[in-house]
Motif scaffolding. Structure first.
Motif, PDB file in Angstrom:
ATOM      1  N   GLY A 235       0.776  -1.312   0.063  1.00 55.71           N
ATOM      2  CA  GLY A 235       0.037   0.055  -0.003  1.00 55.71           C
ATOM      3  C   GLY A 235       0.829   1.445   0.115  1.00 55.71           C
ATOM      4  O   GLY A 235       0.227   2.139   0.262  1.00 55.71           O
ATOM      5  N   ARG A 236       2.001   1.360  -0.161  1.00 59.16           N
ATOM      6  CA  ARG A 236       2.940   2.413  -0.225  1.00 59.16           C
ATOM      7  C   ARG A 236       2.930   3.133  -1.715  1.00 59.16           C
ATOM      8  O   ARG A 236       2.955   4.361  -1.610  1.00 59.16           O
ATOM      9  CB  ARG A 236       4.263   2.073   0.025  1.00 59.16           C
ATOM     10  CG  ARG A 236       5.431   3.049   0.495  1.00 59.16           C
ATOM     11  CD  ARG A 236       6.648   2.574   0.877  1.00 59.16           C
ATOM     12  NE  ARG A 236       7.623   3.573   1.058  1.00 59.16           N
ATOM     13  CZ  ARG A 236       8.974   3.492   1.474  1.00 59.16           C
ATOM     14  NH1 ARG A 236       9.420   2.351   1.675  1.00 59.16           N
ATOM     15  NH2 ARG A 236       9.737   4.531   1.713  1.00 59.16           N
ATOM     16  N   TYR A 237       2.732   2.345  -2.722  1.00 61.25           N
ATOM     17  CA  TYR A 237       2.966   3.097  -4.053  1.00 61.25           C
ATOM     18  C   TYR A 237       1.851   2.653  -4.792  1.00 61.25           C
ATOM     19  O   TYR A 237       1.211   1.655  -4.679  1.00 61.25           O
ATOM     20  CB  TYR A 237       4.368   2.457  -4.765  1.00 61.25           C
ATOM     21  CG  TYR A 237       5.602   2.848  -3.937  1.00 61.25           C
ATOM     22  CD1 TYR A 237       5.952   4.192  -3.854  1.00 61.25           C
ATOM     23  CD2 TYR A 237       6.241   1.738  -3.582  1.00 61.25           C
ATOM     24  CE1 TYR A 237       7.211   4.372  -3.002  1.00 61.25           C
ATOM     25  CE2 TYR A 237       7.552   1.878  -2.694  1.00 61.25           C
ATOM     26  CZ  TYR A 237       7.959   3.519  -2.476  1.00 61.25           C
ATOM     27  OH  TYR A 237       9.170   3.423  -1.752  1.00 61.25           O
ATOM     28  N   LEU A 238       1.577   3.403  -5.710  1.00 58.22           N
ATOM     29  CA  LEU A 238       0.331   3.680  -6.938  1.00 58.22           C
ATOM     30  C   LEU A 238       0.998   3.384  -8.104  1.00 58.22           C
ATOM     31  O   LEU A 238       1.653   4.459  -8.545  1.00 58.22           O
ATOM     32  CB  LEU A 238      -0.570   4.671  -6.627  1.00 58.22           C
ATOM     33  CG  LEU A 238      -1.758   4.405  -7.400  1.00 58.22           C
ATOM     34  CD1 LEU A 238      -2.720   3.286  -7.275  1.00 58.22           C
ATOM     35  CD2 LEU A 238      -2.452   5.957  -7.258  1.00 58.22           C
ATOM     36  N   ALA A 239       0.589   2.639  -8.914  1.00 57.03           N
ATOM     37  CA  ALA A 239       1.058   2.497 -10.196  1.00 57.03           C
ATOM     38  C   ALA A 239      -0.012   2.695 -11.168  1.00 57.03           C
ATOM     39  O   ALA A 239      -1.271   2.274 -10.928  1.00 57.03           O
ATOM     40  CB  ALA A 239       1.699   1.265 -10.773  1.00 57.03           C
ATOM     41  N   THR A 240       0.095   3.463 -12.275  1.00 61.01           N
ATOM     42  CA  THR A 240      -1.082   3.989 -13.135  1.00 61.01           C
ATOM     43  C   THR A 240      -0.755   3.879 -14.889  1.00 61.01           C
ATOM     44  O   THR A 240       0.570   3.729 -15.027  1.00 61.01           O
ATOM     45  CB  THR A 240      -1.534   5.328 -12.956  1.00 61.01           C
ATOM     46  OG1 THR A 240      -0.563   6.271 -13.193  1.00 61.01           O
ATOM     47  CG2 THR A 240      -2.152   5.508 -11.437  1.00 61.01           C
ATOM     48  N   GLY A 241      -1.439   3.253 -15.573  1.00 67.53           N
ATOM     49  CA  GLY A 241      -1.293   3.448 -16.924  1.00 67.53           C
ATOM     50  C   GLY A 241      -2.229   4.269 -17.634  1.00 67.53           C
ATOM     51  O   GLY A 241      -3.624   4.613 -17.199  1.00 67.53           O
ATOM     52  N   GLY A 242      -2.011   4.635 -18.983  1.00 67.12           N
ATOM     53  CA  GLY A 242      -3.164   5.527 -19.443  1.00 67.12           C
ATOM     54  C   GLY A 242      -3.040   5.683 -21.015  1.00 67.12           C
ATOM     55  O   GLY A 242      -2.110   5.166 -21.690  1.00 67.12           O
ATOM     56  N   CYS A 251       3.898   8.029  -5.107  1.00 71.81           N
ATOM     57  CA  CYS A 251       3.916   7.992  -3.689  1.00 71.81           C
ATOM     58  C   CYS A 251       2.723   8.595  -3.160  1.00 71.81           C
ATOM     59  O   CYS A 251       3.253  10.028  -2.862  1.00 71.81           O
ATOM     60  CB  CYS A 251       5.228   8.062  -3.119  1.00 71.81           C
ATOM     61  SG  CYS A 251       5.392   7.790  -1.233  1.00 71.81           S
ATOM     62  N   PRO A 252       1.733   8.238  -2.813  1.00 74.85           N
ATOM     63  CA  PRO A 252       0.626   9.097  -2.146  1.00 74.85           C
ATOM     64  C   PRO A 252       0.834   9.790  -0.998  1.00 74.85           C
ATOM     65  O   PRO A 252       0.769  10.823  -0.577  1.00 74.85           O
ATOM     66  CB  PRO A 252      -0.575   8.149  -2.049  1.00 74.85           C
ATOM     67  CG  PRO A 252      -0.196   7.029  -3.216  1.00 74.85           C
ATOM     68  CD  PRO A 252       1.212   6.984  -3.085  1.00 74.85           C
ATOM     69  N   ALA A 253       1.792   8.948   0.139  1.00 72.57           N
ATOM     70  CA  ALA A 253       2.130   9.481   1.298  1.00 72.57           C
ATOM     71  C   ALA A 253       2.921  10.806   1.273  1.00 72.57           C
ATOM     72  O   ALA A 253       2.934  11.642   2.087  1.00 72.57           O
ATOM     73  CB  ALA A 253       2.672   8.242   2.348  1.00 72.57           C
ATOM     74  N   GLU A 254       3.738  10.708   0.273  1.00 72.73           N
ATOM     75  CA  GLU A 254       4.524  11.876   0.001  1.00 72.73           C
ATOM     76  C   GLU A 254       4.220  12.868  -1.030  1.00 72.73           C
ATOM     77  O   GLU A 254       4.948  13.930  -1.351  1.00 72.73           O
ATOM     78  CB  GLU A 254       6.057  11.463  -0.302  1.00 72.73           C
ATOM     79  CG  GLU A 254       6.893  10.491   0.783  1.00 72.73           C
ATOM     80  CD  GLU A 254       7.991   9.894   0.362  1.00 72.73           C
ATOM     81  OE1 GLU A 254       8.467  10.364  -0.680  1.00 72.73           O
ATOM     82  OE2 GLU A 254       8.464   9.178   1.135  1.00 72.73           O
ATOM     83  N   HIS A 255       2.896  12.786  -1.770  1.00 73.87           N
ATOM     84  CA  HIS A 255       2.505  13.676  -2.748  1.00 73.87           C
ATOM     85  C   HIS A 255       3.420  13.822  -3.717  1.00 73.87           C
ATOM     86  O   HIS A 255       3.280  14.892  -4.056  1.00 73.87           O
ATOM     87  CB  HIS A 255       1.797  14.908  -2.050  1.00 73.87           C
ATOM     88  CG  HIS A 255       0.815  14.550  -1.076  1.00 73.87           C
ATOM     89  ND1 HIS A 255      -0.180  15.657  -0.853  1.00 73.87           N
ATOM     90  CD2 HIS A 255       0.304  13.704  -0.359  1.00 73.87           C
ATOM     91  CE1 HIS A 255      -0.865  15.188   0.189  1.00 73.87           C
ATOM     92  NE2 HIS A 255      -0.860  14.125   0.400  1.00 73.87           N
ATOM     93  N   ARG A 256       3.942  12.958  -4.511  1.00 71.80           N
ATOM     94  CA  ARG A 256       5.052  12.822  -5.398  1.00 71.80           C
ATOM     95  C   ARG A 256       4.943  11.912  -6.560  1.00 71.80           C
ATOM     96  O   ARG A 256       4.746  10.771  -6.073  1.00 71.80           O
ATOM     97  CB  ARG A 256       6.407  13.338  -4.967  1.00 71.80           C
ATOM     98  CG  ARG A 256       6.979  12.094  -4.236  1.00 71.80           C
ATOM     99  CD  ARG A 256       8.321  12.571  -3.425  1.00 71.80           C
ATOM    100  NE  ARG A 256       8.934  11.807  -2.691  1.00 71.80           N
ATOM    101  CZ  ARG A 256       9.893  10.994  -3.377  1.00 71.80           C
ATOM    102  NH1 ARG A 256      10.536  11.570  -4.454  1.00 71.80           N
ATOM    103  NH2 ARG A 256      10.723   9.970  -2.766  1.00 71.80           N
ATOM    104  N   ILE A 257       5.471  12.255  -7.625  1.00 68.24           N
ATOM    105  CA  ILE A 257       5.800  11.187  -8.767  1.00 68.24           C
ATOM    106  C   ILE A 257       7.106  10.608  -8.515  1.00 68.24           C
ATOM    107  O   ILE A 257       8.096  11.388  -8.299  1.00 68.24           O
ATOM    108  CB  ILE A 257       5.554  11.597 -10.090  1.00 68.24           C
ATOM    109  CG1 ILE A 257       5.695  10.615 -10.906  1.00 68.24           C
ATOM    110  CG2 ILE A 257       6.340  12.979 -10.392  1.00 68.24           C
ATOM    111  CD1 ILE A 257       5.051  11.031 -12.519  1.00 68.24           C
ATOM    112  N   LEU A 258       7.269   9.415  -8.677  1.00 67.27           N
ATOM    113  CA  LEU A 258       8.629   8.647  -8.500  1.00 67.27           C
ATOM    114  C   LEU A 258       9.111   8.153  -9.869  1.00 67.27           C
ATOM    115  O   LEU A 258      10.426   8.574  -9.839  1.00 67.27           O
ATOM    116  CB  LEU A 258       8.425   7.408  -7.634  1.00 67.27           C
ATOM    117  CG  LEU A 258       7.977   7.587  -6.015  1.00 67.27           C
ATOM    118  CD1 LEU A 258       7.897   6.296  -5.716  1.00 67.27           C
ATOM    119  CD2 LEU A 258       8.968   8.546  -5.307  1.00 67.27           C
TER     120      LEU A 258
END
Length: 283
Positions: A235-242, A251-258
């Motif tokens: 639950g630490r990172y979020l991956a998306t595609g589009g 990284c939602p907890a840090e409000h930033r893109i990795l």
């Protein structure tokens, strides 16, 4: 649970949801599942056109509950039901107002969409990809108690205290249709938050805290619509595609893109983490 029974949720393209609360495992294993519906009491949660009748894209049991489940519709409506309660029979006088219409003095659906949409050139403003709250699209209701602080562009309705009826909660992500959704498999340490990620047609990935009725953070695609989302097993990172042909890691907890992963020559329609390899800080 040791009883040899399990429950199944089925979401349909017309917005209906069915729950099979007691399906014998042996019946599925040895009879191929043929006719199992006659062996159990199927509960129907028919789509309410005053709420949403669009395609169901995700159904999940809520963490920590044995009776409540969540339904995500393609038009951006999230509904929570409880299998212990009967569906509320509503007439025009007690139905929540059509969520596609705003009361006098509120923003129109068109202006709400414009407030959160990707710019016409398809290129979002420069920055780290995180987006703060946008102007809310307020919708009134009758028979429901509206809660939440309208952070971002979300409106929430809950049943009045002590009223046991379905739906238990309705959440509207205003002006934004949804292509994909993912429920976080674990809660943040020391938190009761239930996080849901939505891949929006407007190019935003929104992280919703269902327990607090708020949008925690929003991330933009490089351009075009978001099509899918998936949480890492911890639950630490979020991956998306589009539609930007990229895989983005946030990284939602840090409000930033990795990171953004390049190399695809077409839209990315599905992403997934390998839980067997995600351990000891490695993904």
């Amino acid at each position: 649970d040791g009883t040899g029974m399990f429950r199944a949720l089925v979401g349909c393209s017309n917005g209906d949801v069915f729950c099979f609360p007691e399906i014998p495992m042996a019946h599925i294993l040895f009879r191929g599942g043929v006719g199992f519906s006659s062996q159990s009491a199927c509960q129907s949660f028919a789509a309410d056109p005053n709420v949403s009748s669009s395609r169901v894209i995700l159904v999940r049991w809520l963490p920590g509950s044995n009776s409540r489940f969540m339904v995500v519709h393609m038009d951006g409506v999230i509904v929570v039901y409880d299998i212990r309660f009967k569906s509320q029979t509503r007439g025009k006088s007690e139905a929540p107002e059509d969520v596609s219409k705003a009361p006098p003095g509120a923003e129109s659906p068109q202006s709400a969409r414009h407030a959160v949409s990707v710019p016409p050139n398809g290129i979002p403003p420069s920055g780290n990809g995180a987006e703060g709250p946008t102007t809310p699209f307020h919708v009134g209701s009758i028979g429901y108690k509206r809660t939440g602080n309208s952070s971002g562009d979300v409106s929430v309705w809950r049943q009045a205290k002590g009223r046991k009826a379905n739906p238990v909660m309705i959440m509207r992500i205003n002006g934004a249709g949804v292509n994909g959704a993912s429920l976080c498999p674990s809660k943040p340490s020391g938190s009761s938050s239930v996080l849901l990620a939505l891949a929006g047609k407007d190019g935003y990935a929104r992280v919703i805290d269902l327990s607090a009725d708020t949008i925690v953070v929003s991330f933009r695609s490089y351009y075009g619509a978001m099509l899918c989302a998936s949480w890492s097993p911890d639950g630490r990172y979020l991956a998306t595609g589009g539609e930007d042909d990229l895989i983005s890691i946030f990284c939602p907890a840090e409000h930033r893109i990795l990171a953004r992963g390049e190399g695809h020559n077409s839209w990315v329609s599905a992403v997934a983490w390998d839980s067997a390899l995600c351990r000891d800080g490695r993904y």
